[in-house]
Design a protein around this motif. Sequence first.
Motif, mmCIF file in Angstrom:
data_model
loop_
_atom_site.group_PDB
_atom_site.id
_atom_site.type_symbol
_atom_site.label_atom_id
_atom_site.label_comp_id
_atom_site.label_asym_id
_atom_site.label_seq_id
_atom_site.Cartn_x
_atom_site.Cartn_y
_atom_site.Cartn_z
ATOM 1 N N ALA A 168 -49.114 39.778 2.702
ATOM 2 C CA ALA A 168 -47.830 39.077 2.767
ATOM 3 C C ALA A 168 -47.517 38.236 1.527
ATOM 4 O O ALA A 168 -46.412 37.733 1.388
ATOM 5 C CB ALA A 168 -47.791 38.182 4.006
ATOM 6 N N GLY A 169 -48.464 38.095 0.624
ATOM 7 C CA GLY A 169 -48.282 37.289 -0.570
ATOM 8 C C GLY A 169 -49.638 36.793 -1.048
ATOM 9 O O GLY A 169 -50.678 37.345 -0.669
ATOM 10 N N VAL A 170 -49.645 35.769 -1.876
ATOM 11 C CA VAL A 170 -50.906 35.145 -2.285
ATOM 12 C C VAL A 170 -51.401 34.293 -1.123
ATOM 13 O O VAL A 170 -50.657 33.467 -0.596
ATOM 14 C CB VAL A 170 -50.717 34.277 -3.543
ATOM 15 N N LEU A 171 -52.630 34.508 -0.722
ATOM 16 C CA LEU A 171 -53.169 33.809 0.440
ATOM 17 C C LEU A 171 -54.113 32.693 0.012
ATOM 18 O O LEU A 171 -54.851 32.824 -0.970
ATOM 19 C CB LEU A 171 -53.926 34.788 1.345
ATOM 20 N N ASP A 172 -54.087 31.591 0.767
ATOM 21 C CA ASP A 172 -55.046 30.524 0.504
ATOM 22 C C ASP A 172 -56.369 30.862 1.193
ATOM 23 O O ASP A 172 -56.521 31.931 1.795
ATOM 24 C CB ASP A 172 -54.502 29.156 0.944
ATOM 25 N N VAL A 178 -49.373 31.284 0.443
ATOM 26 C CA VAL A 178 -48.985 30.158 -0.406
ATOM 27 C C VAL A 178 -47.516 30.364 -0.765
ATOM 28 O O VAL A 178 -47.182 31.323 -1.475
ATOM 29 C CB VAL A 178 -49.849 30.107 -1.683
ATOM 30 N N PRO A 179 -46.606 29.521 -0.307
ATOM 31 C CA PRO A 179 -45.179 29.792 -0.510
ATOM 32 C C PRO A 179 -44.718 29.659 -1.956
ATOM 33 O O PRO A 179 -43.783 30.347 -2.368
ATOM 34 C CB PRO A 179 -44.486 28.761 0.381
ATOM 35 N N GLN A 180 -45.360 28.780 -2.725
ATOM 36 C CA GLN A 180 -44.903 28.549 -4.104
ATOM 37 C C GLN A 180 -46.068 28.131 -4.991
ATOM 38 O O GLN A 180 -46.912 27.329 -4.600
ATOM 39 C CB GLN A 180 -43.818 27.470 -4.119
ATOM 40 N N ILE A 181 -46.084 28.687 -6.199
ATOM 41 C CA ILE A 181 -47.032 28.270 -7.226
ATOM 42 C C ILE A 181 -46.217 27.764 -8.413
ATOM 43 O O ILE A 181 -45.451 28.519 -9.020
ATOM 44 C CB ILE A 181 -47.949 29.428 -7.661
ATOM 45 N N ASP A 182 -46.371 26.487 -8.718
ATOM 46 C CA ASP A 182 -45.573 25.900 -9.800
ATOM 47 C C ASP A 182 -46.029 26.382 -11.161
ATOM 48 O O ASP A 182 -45.212 26.741 -12.013
ATOM 49 C CB ASP A 182 -45.656 24.368 -9.740
ATOM 50 N N MET A 217 -42.837 33.444 -19.942
ATOM 51 C CA MET A 217 -41.706 33.973 -20.695
ATOM 52 C C MET A 217 -40.379 33.688 -19.987
ATOM 53 O O MET A 217 -39.355 34.272 -20.309
ATOM 54 C CB MET A 217 -41.872 35.485 -20.903
ATOM 55 N N GLY A 218 -40.412 32.795 -18.980
ATOM 56 C CA GLY A 218 -39.181 32.355 -18.333
ATOM 57 C C GLY A 218 -38.684 33.228 -17.206
ATOM 58 O O GLY A 218 -37.513 33.129 -16.805
ATOM 59 N N ILE A 219 -39.543 34.074 -16.649
ATOM 60 C CA ILE A 219 -39.139 34.997 -15.591
ATOM 61 C C ILE A 219 -39.633 34.492 -14.238
ATOM 62 O O ILE A 219 -40.791 34.089 -14.105
ATOM 63 C CB ILE A 219 -39.694 36.410 -15.850
ATOM 64 N N ARG A 220 -38.764 34.519 -13.250
ATOM 65 C CA ARG A 220 -39.166 34.172 -11.885
ATOM 66 C C ARG A 220 -39.899 35.360 -11.278
ATOM 67 O O ARG A 220 -39.442 36.503 -11.374
ATOM 68 C CB ARG A 220 -37.927 33.823 -11.047
ATOM 69 N N VAL A 221 -41.042 35.098 -10.655
ATOM 70 C CA VAL A 221 -41.876 36.160 -10.094
ATOM 71 C C VAL A 221 -42.107 35.883 -8.615
ATOM 72 O O VAL A 221 -42.360 34.742 -8.219
ATOM 73 C CB VAL A 221 -43.235 36.243 -10.823
ATOM 74 N N VAL A 222 -42.020 36.930 -7.793
ATOM 75 C CA VAL A 222 -42.364 36.810 -6.379
ATOM 76 C C VAL A 222 -43.373 37.897 -6.039
ATOM 77 O O VAL A 222 -43.163 39.078 -6.339
ATOM 78 C CB VAL A 222 -41.132 36.937 -5.456
ATOM 79 N N ILE A 223 -44.480 37.484 -5.428
ATOM 80 C CA ILE A 223 -45.494 38.409 -4.924
ATOM 81 C C ILE A 223 -45.328 38.455 -3.406
ATOM 82 O O ILE A 223 -45.442 37.423 -2.741
ATOM 83 C CB ILE A 223 -46.902 37.938 -5.308
ATOM 84 N N PHE A 224 -45.016 39.627 -2.859
ATOM 85 C CA PHE A 224 -44.633 39.704 -1.449
ATOM 86 C C PHE A 224 -45.230 40.940 -0.791
ATOM 87 O O PHE A 224 -45.673 41.875 -1.466
ATOM 88 C CB PHE A 224 -43.104 39.748 -1.321
ATOM 89 N N GLY A 225 -45.217 40.947 0.521
ATOM 90 C CA GLY A 225 -45.714 42.083 1.287
ATOM 91 C C GLY A 225 -44.608 43.077 1.572
ATOM 92 O O GLY A 225 -43.592 42.723 2.168
ATOM 93 N N ILE A 226 -44.809 44.322 1.174
ATOM 94 C CA ILE A 226 -43.770 45.329 1.345
ATOM 95 C C ILE A 226 -43.544 45.662 2.822
ATOM 96 O O ILE A 226 -42.453 46.101 3.221
ATOM 97 C CB ILE A 226 -44.125 46.617 0.567
ATOM 98 N N THR A 242 -44.822 34.811 -2.142
ATOM 99 C CA THR A 242 -45.208 33.666 -2.975
ATOM 100 C C THR A 242 -44.332 33.631 -4.222
ATOM 101 O O THR A 242 -44.336 34.571 -5.021
ATOM 102 C CB THR A 242 -46.679 33.765 -3.397
ATOM 103 N N LEU A 243 -43.578 32.564 -4.361
ATOM 104 C CA LEU A 243 -42.726 32.380 -5.537
ATOM 105 C C LEU A 243 -43.536 31.711 -6.645
ATOM 106 O O LEU A 243 -44.139 30.660 -6.438
ATOM 107 C CB LEU A 243 -41.520 31.512 -5.185
ATOM 108 N N CYS A 244 -43.545 32.342 -7.818
ATOM 109 C CA CYS A 244 -44.178 31.769 -9.012
ATOM 110 C C CYS A 244 -43.053 31.312 -9.935
ATOM 111 O O CYS A 244 -42.254 32.125 -10.415
ATOM 112 C CB CYS A 244 -45.061 32.801 -9.702
ATOM 113 N N LEU A 245 -42.977 30.018 -10.146
ATOM 114 C CA LEU A 245 -41.848 29.440 -10.872
ATOM 115 C C LEU A 245 -41.878 29.777 -12.359
ATOM 116 O O LEU A 245 -42.937 29.741 -12.983
ATOM 117 C CB LEU A 245 -41.839 27.917 -10.697
ATOM 118 N N PRO A 246 -40.708 30.080 -12.929
ATOM 119 C CA PRO A 246 -40.645 30.330 -14.376
ATOM 120 C C PRO A 246 -40.834 29.037 -15.158
ATOM 121 O O PRO A 246 -40.454 27.959 -14.704
ATOM 122 C CB PRO A 246 -39.232 30.896 -14.564
ATOM 123 N N GLN A 247 -41.426 29.171 -16.351
ATOM 124 C CA GLN A 247 -41.619 28.029 -17.237
ATOM 125 C C GLN A 247 -40.511 28.022 -18.293
ATOM 126 O O GLN A 247 -39.960 29.071 -18.627
ATOM 127 C CB GLN A 247 -42.992 28.101 -17.908
#
Length: 344
Positions: A168-172, A178-182, A217-226, A242-247
């Motif tokens: 379903a995403g990145v798991l703890d 994990v809903p969000q990784i800053d 590189m400023g791209i928003r990334v989501v790791i999710f379960g298909i 899991t949303l990985c925030l862009p820098q």
Amino acid sequence: MSKPILVIKFGTASITRENGDLDETVIAGIARQVAALHDTYHIVLVSSGAVAAGKQFLRQYNGSISERKAAAAIGNPLLLNKYTRYFAPYNIAVAQSLCERQHFSNRDQFLQLKRTYEELWASNIIPIANENDVVSSLELKFSDNDELATLIAVGFGASLLLFSTSVAGVLDKSGQVVPQIDVIDKNALALADKEKSALGLGGMVSKLTFARLATRMGIRVVIFGIRTTDGILNAIAGKTGTLCLPQPCSMPARKKWLASGSLVTGRIMIDQGAQAALEKRHSLLAVGVKSVLEKFECGEVIEIVNEDNIAIAVGRARIASETLDVNLKAQNTEVAHADDIVLL
């Protein structure tokens, strides 16, 4: 471009059943959800699964390199045929794009690839990219399709990159998403399960590693379960995965390409003084180079590591490694100009 660019990567494990066959229910769901996004984004699908689709036709398949190449040769048209079939009800045509590492390491070829995709988008056609496993050599392979998807996203200036998984995403550590990784740092990377799928080459380590590059590189990334309900749509809406925030990133396109798409051929280690100079956006001089770890020619892209053997930058070499060996510690010998260095 008139619309933002969306890159979605589907791994082998996420589009196949446990026995390795393509899961047509999943592919049908992909087509339905992508069709709903077609008017909003220019879309690139990066899909694994060719080897899984083709290996059943080979006698006594054992997974050797030559057998994987043969399976890919059989499976590529089968895989594209499935996507063509399930996109047809939405009047969306798809195109196959078999990519090799050199298409990204050579900037002229990369720009031609980009123009080809733009031509496909102009006709509302969705390119489906995969590595050209039939001809790619071990030395010049993508590490997996997570890398290919990231190179396309970074090189084309995508605003959003989705990695689909069989979970379903990145798991703890307790198994919760994990809903969000800053920021993807060593703590975030430690969340990844080191085990790889029996069907694919990648895993969560790969996804987080390339998500780290993409977010830098400023791209928003989501790791999710298909296999979550409306996984793609809900991932974009922030409801799943899991949303990985862009820098923040103001890097010009050429430097983004250098940092992500160039084929690194050499490697050098520098001292702390040289590292400090690079961090201040200065050029790299031979006086700061401790050793040549892998040889290279003038004009090739080299990886620059610090004294802890951690990659801190890539750059285009102004001299060959043989010349550098002779001029180690030379005060005024320029190894790479500041304009040709990208900090990682």
